[in-house]
Motif scaffolding. Structure first.
Motif, PDB file in Angstrom:
ATOM      1  N   ALA A  13       0.841  -1.196   0.000  1.00 54.06           N
ATOM      2  CA  ALA A  13       0.000   0.000   0.000  1.00 54.06           C
ATOM      3  C   ALA A  13       0.877   1.247   0.000  1.00 54.06           C
ATOM      4  CB  ALA A  13      -0.911  -0.004   1.218  1.00 54.06           C
ATOM      5  N   ARG A  65      -4.911   9.697  -8.303  1.00 53.48           N
ATOM      6  CA  ARG A  65      -3.891   8.670  -8.013  1.00 53.48           C
ATOM      7  C   ARG A  65      -3.398   7.972  -9.278  1.00 53.48           C
ATOM      8  NH1 ARG A  65      -5.222   4.289  -5.179  1.00 53.48           N
ATOM      9  NH2 ARG A  65      -7.412   4.294  -5.813  1.00 53.48           N
ATOM     10  N   SER A  83       0.059   5.732  -5.155  1.00 51.18           N
ATOM     11  CA  SER A  83      -0.676   5.683  -3.881  1.00 51.18           C
ATOM     12  C   SER A  83      -1.666   4.526  -3.863  1.00 51.18           C
ATOM     13  CB  SER A  83      -1.415   7.010  -3.637  1.00 51.18           C
ATOM     14  OG  SER A  83      -0.519   8.101  -3.633  1.00 51.18           O
ATOM     15  N   LYS A  85      -3.862   1.313  -3.044  1.00 55.48           N
ATOM     16  CA  LYS A  85      -4.575   0.880  -1.842  1.00 55.48           C
ATOM     17  C   LYS A  85      -4.940  -0.595  -1.990  1.00 55.48           C
ATOM     18  CE  LYS A  85      -6.788   5.433  -1.496  1.00 55.48           C
ATOM     19  NZ  LYS A  85      -8.086   6.145  -1.433  1.00 55.48           N
ATOM     20  N   SER A 121      -1.591  -4.691   2.467  1.00 58.13           N
ATOM     21  CA  SER A 121      -1.726  -3.628   3.479  1.00 58.13           C
ATOM     22  C   SER A 121      -0.545  -3.614   4.440  1.00 58.13           C
ATOM     23  CB  SER A 121      -3.028  -3.813   4.247  1.00 58.13           C
ATOM     24  OG  SER A 121      -3.059  -5.101   4.835  1.00 58.13           O
TER      25      SER A 121
END
Length: 121
Positions: A13, A65, A83, A85, A121
């Protein structure tokens, strides 16, 4: 006409990836090119698209992004993803709309084979 996508992979992430998709074959022109994605258990959704003139459209979830671009001379579309996620995890598919092989006849719509993006993550 064939589309070959590349550039997927595993990233943490906050990291970045750049996807590429090259169209090959006897191509005169391509109207819109785009990137879609499909996460497990979800429907395929538009991520971003770009016209031959360079106009772009993005899903709200990736605005600011991701950046889509294309090289018309190379019939190639790119997706710069920053960036990242965990919710960006999906198989990403490129699409070419109205890929003409001759100027006087509408061309077909084509899909690449998909490239997997996994964001941890």
């Amino acid at each position: 006409v064939q589309l070959q996508a590349s550039g997927g992979g595993l990233v943490r992430a906050g990291g970045s990836l750049r996807l590429s998709c090259a169209a090959s074959g006897s191509i005169f022109s391509i109207n819109d090119m785009g990137w879609y994605r499909q996460a497990p258990g979800k429907q395929r959704e538009l991520v971003a698209c770009i016209t031959s003139g360079g106009s772009t459209n993005y899903a709200d979830s990736v605005k600011g992004r991701f950046t889509i671009s294309r090289d018309n001379a190379k019939n190639t579309v790119y997706l710069q993803m920053n960036s990242l996620k965990p919710e960006d995890t999906a198989v990403y598919y490129c699409n070419a709309e109205n890929a003409r092989t001759v100027p006087w006849r509408r061309g077909g719509d084509y899909w690449g084979q998909g490239t997997e993006v996994t964001v941890s993550s």
